[in-house]
Design a protein around this motif. Sequence first.
Motif, PDB file in Angstrom:
ATOM      1  N   GLU A  71       0.822  -1.206   0.000  1.00  0.00           N
ATOM      2  CA  GLU A  71       0.000   0.000   0.000  1.00  0.00           C
ATOM      3  C   GLU A  71       0.858   1.259   0.000  1.00  0.00           C
ATOM      4  OE1 GLU A  71      -3.926   1.515   2.508  1.00  0.00           O
ATOM      5  OE2 GLU A  71      -2.325   0.445   3.561  1.00  0.00           O
ATOM      6  N   ALA A  72       0.320   2.307  -0.604  1.00  0.00           N
ATOM      7  CA  ALA A  72       0.894   3.653  -0.482  1.00  0.00           C
ATOM      8  C   ALA A  72      -0.224   4.535   0.050  1.00  0.00           C
ATOM      9  CB  ALA A  72       1.389   4.164  -1.823  1.00  0.00           C
ATOM     10  N   CYS A  73      -0.046   5.012   1.281  1.00  0.00           N
ATOM     11  CA  CYS A  73      -1.156   5.620   2.011  1.00  0.00           C
ATOM     12  C   CYS A  73      -0.823   7.041   2.441  1.00  0.00           C
ATOM     13  CB  CYS A  73      -1.472   4.767   3.237  1.00  0.00           C
ATOM     14  SG  CYS A  73      -2.917   5.313   4.165  1.00  0.00           S
ATOM     15  N   ILE A  74      -1.745   7.951   2.231  1.00  0.00           N
ATOM     16  CA  ILE A  74      -1.639   9.311   2.748  1.00  0.00           C
ATOM     17  C   ILE A  74      -2.168   9.319   4.174  1.00  0.00           C
ATOM     18  CG2 ILE A  74      -2.320  11.716   2.434  1.00  0.00           C
ATOM     19  CD1 ILE A  74      -0.597  10.628   0.145  1.00  0.00           C
ATOM     20  N   LEU A  75      -1.320   9.748   5.112  1.00  0.00           N
ATOM     21  CA  LEU A  75      -1.706   9.851   6.515  1.00  0.00           C
ATOM     22  C   LEU A  75      -2.013  11.305   6.824  1.00  0.00           C
ATOM     23  CD1 LEU A  75       1.230   7.741   8.051  1.00  0.00           C
ATOM     24  CD2 LEU A  75      -0.979   6.897   7.226  1.00  0.00           C
ATOM     25  N   THR A  76      -3.249  11.588   7.195  1.00  0.00           N
ATOM     26  CA  THR A  76      -3.625  12.970   7.507  1.00  0.00           C
ATOM     27  C   THR A  76      -4.830  12.962   8.433  1.00  0.00           C
ATOM     28  OG1 THR A  76      -3.978  15.171   6.535  1.00  0.00           O
ATOM     29  CG2 THR A  76      -5.141  13.325   5.508  1.00  0.00           C
ATOM     30  N   ASP A  77      -5.354  14.159   8.730  1.00  0.00           N
ATOM     31  CA  ASP A  77      -6.512  14.224   9.621  1.00  0.00           C
ATOM     32  C   ASP A  77      -7.731  14.742   8.866  1.00  0.00           C
ATOM     33  OD1 ASP A  77      -6.387  17.066   9.562  1.00  0.00           O
ATOM     34  OD2 ASP A  77      -4.982  17.072  11.230  1.00  0.00           O
ATOM     35  N   GLU A  78      -8.824  14.833   9.579  1.00  0.00           N
ATOM     36  CA  GLU A  78     -10.092  15.196   8.942  1.00  0.00           C
ATOM     37  C   GLU A  78     -10.124  16.636   8.455  1.00  0.00           C
ATOM     38  OE1 GLU A  78     -12.770  14.155  12.078  1.00  0.00           O
ATOM     39  OE2 GLU A  78     -13.114  12.132  11.288  1.00  0.00           O
ATOM     40  N   ILE A  79      -9.241  17.468   8.977  1.00  0.00           N
ATOM     41  CA  ILE A  79      -9.192  18.857   8.523  1.00  0.00           C
ATOM     42  C   ILE A  79      -8.722  18.928   7.082  1.00  0.00           C
ATOM     43  CG2 ILE A  79      -8.151  21.130   8.915  1.00  0.00           C
ATOM     44  CD1 ILE A  79      -7.665  20.248  11.835  1.00  0.00           C
ATOM     45  N   THR A  94      -3.961   5.429  -1.231  1.00  0.00           N
ATOM     46  CA  THR A  94      -5.135   5.336  -0.369  1.00  0.00           C
ATOM     47  C   THR A  94      -4.987   6.394   0.725  1.00  0.00           C
ATOM     48  OG1 THR A  94      -4.041   3.699   1.040  1.00  0.00           O
ATOM     49  CG2 THR A  94      -5.349   2.862  -0.809  1.00  0.00           C
ATOM     50  N   PHE A  95      -5.990   6.495   1.580  1.00  0.00           N
ATOM     51  CA  PHE A  95      -5.963   7.484   2.662  1.00  0.00           C
ATOM     52  C   PHE A  95      -6.247   6.794   3.997  1.00  0.00           C
ATOM     53  CE2 PHE A  95      -6.046  10.523  -0.653  1.00  0.00           C
ATOM     54  CZ  PHE A  95      -5.768  11.772  -0.123  1.00  0.00           C
ATOM     55  N   HIS A  96      -5.494   7.203   5.009  1.00  0.00           N
ATOM     56  CA  HIS A  96      -5.857   6.894   6.398  1.00  0.00           C
ATOM     57  C   HIS A  96      -6.103   8.233   7.076  1.00  0.00           C
ATOM     58  CE1 HIS A  96      -5.961   5.228  10.424  1.00  0.00           C
ATOM     59  NE2 HIS A  96      -5.137   6.193  10.791  1.00  0.00           N
ATOM     60  N   VAL A  97      -7.330   8.473   7.507  1.00  0.00           N
ATOM     61  CA  VAL A  97      -7.746   9.763   8.051  1.00  0.00           C
ATOM     62  C   VAL A  97      -8.188   9.574   9.487  1.00  0.00           C
ATOM     63  CG1 VAL A  97      -9.275  11.738   7.751  1.00  0.00           C
ATOM     64  CG2 VAL A  97      -8.505  10.442   5.738  1.00  0.00           C
ATOM     65  N   GLU A  98      -7.548  10.344  10.388  1.00  0.00           N
ATOM     66  CA  GLU A  98      -7.924  10.240  11.797  1.00  0.00           C
ATOM     67  C   GLU A  98      -8.494  11.575  12.268  1.00  0.00           C
ATOM     68  OE1 GLU A  98      -3.889  12.031  11.888  1.00  0.00           O
ATOM     69  OE2 GLU A  98      -4.653  10.207  10.915  1.00  0.00           O
ATOM     70  N   PRO A  99      -9.272  11.590  13.341  1.00  0.00           N
ATOM     71  CA  PRO A  99      -9.724  12.855  13.924  1.00  0.00           C
ATOM     72  C   PRO A  99      -8.517  13.678  14.362  1.00  0.00           C
ATOM     73  CG  PRO A  99     -10.965  11.007  14.819  1.00  0.00           C
ATOM     74  CD  PRO A  99      -9.832  10.423  14.053  1.00  0.00           C
ATOM     75  N   TRP A 100      -8.588  14.990  14.191  1.00  0.00           N
ATOM     76  CA  TRP A 100      -7.424  15.824  14.509  1.00  0.00           C
ATOM     77  C   TRP A 100      -7.020  15.711  15.975  1.00  0.00           C
ATOM     78  CZ3 TRP A 100      -7.790  19.413  18.324  1.00  0.00           C
ATOM     79  CH2 TRP A 100      -9.066  19.878  18.670  1.00  0.00           C
TER      80      TRP A 100
END
Length: 371
Positions: A71-79, A94-100
């Motif tokens: 996988e190649a994943c963008i790690l960022t938050d919901e903002i 792909t994206f992994h999005v977590e709450p800020w």
Amino acid sequence: MTAALSDTRQSRAAEVADKLALLRAHLQAAGAGAIRLRGIDWFAWVTAGGSSAVLHATDAGVAEVLVTPEEACILTDEIEAERLRTEEIPEGFTFHVEPWAEPELRERYVQGAASGRAILSDRPSNGEQPLPHALKVRRLVLGPAEQERYRVLGREAAEAMSEVMRRVRPEWTEHQLAGAGAEALWRRGIHPALVLAAGERRLASYRHPTPSSAPVGSHAMLVFCARRHGLYANLTRFVTFGAAPMDEQRALMEVEATGLADVMPGKSLSAVYHTLAAAYKHADREDAIREHHQGGITGYRAREIVASPSTATQLEEGMAFAFNPSFAGVKIEDTFLLGPDGLENLTFDPGWPAVDVHGRMRPLWLEAQSC
């Protein structure tokens, strides 16, 4: 979707695929579980020109890239996620999005993706390992799509510089000059990563003159490190409202020409430094090389590697260079790409006054009218 937009998307996707293959080859060779890229520079490189920058005074952006064998994943938050997905990130991620407010979820995800194996990173922390040296060197060699983005950036940065330097007046302050430069860059969609400005009073005193409220006066220097798609166009220009110091310009151009003639595949960056040192000595300015660095390899940082007596990095086609020889109050700087026919000046403006120096057109001081 227009044909041009479709071609751009396909080109970026192909570039991303090649870079991910390179990362995975290094991942396998190291026996590691993941590569984690935190810096704005590496983010732009792996996403074929995407930007994770929001606060421009920091190395790290609002997103990271995590690459594993699967996988190649963008790690960022919901903002940030939706804007990045819509405006910055090409196909292939792909994206992994977590709450800020829950950054620990990102760390948990990274550890799980690495499956207990080592994590390599451009900015390692918490037991991570640095990227392999060979991978860092490969980033310095720009591919065809990167080179084309660089050409457009260099041309537009030079246009912005020329536009401002033709407008400046002696009564402007250095702050006004720098502000006009930043505005001209932003108007072209270019980040003013660095803008230096110095007028008559301060120019000879400082090699890195951050702008002040001092008036420009009889002459001024403007310096850009201009960033777009992660790449930096670096250039310096001068304007004078009187006679230009031709003897100083000519002497410095000879120093620069001697150094640039040594920029060829197979040479080391340290060899160029030593050539410049000899040229300063020949110009009876031996101390000048100790008064300011000489620049070096550029690309995804304003200076990827600064030339020094011991920088053994071998020069290759596809590398970009920004050297900046200087005397007190006089400097010369452009961004060059090393290709099969030698150095290509990416920041050349055909409308700017220039002179042929050993077969290469180099910028003169712009002689302007004071009223």
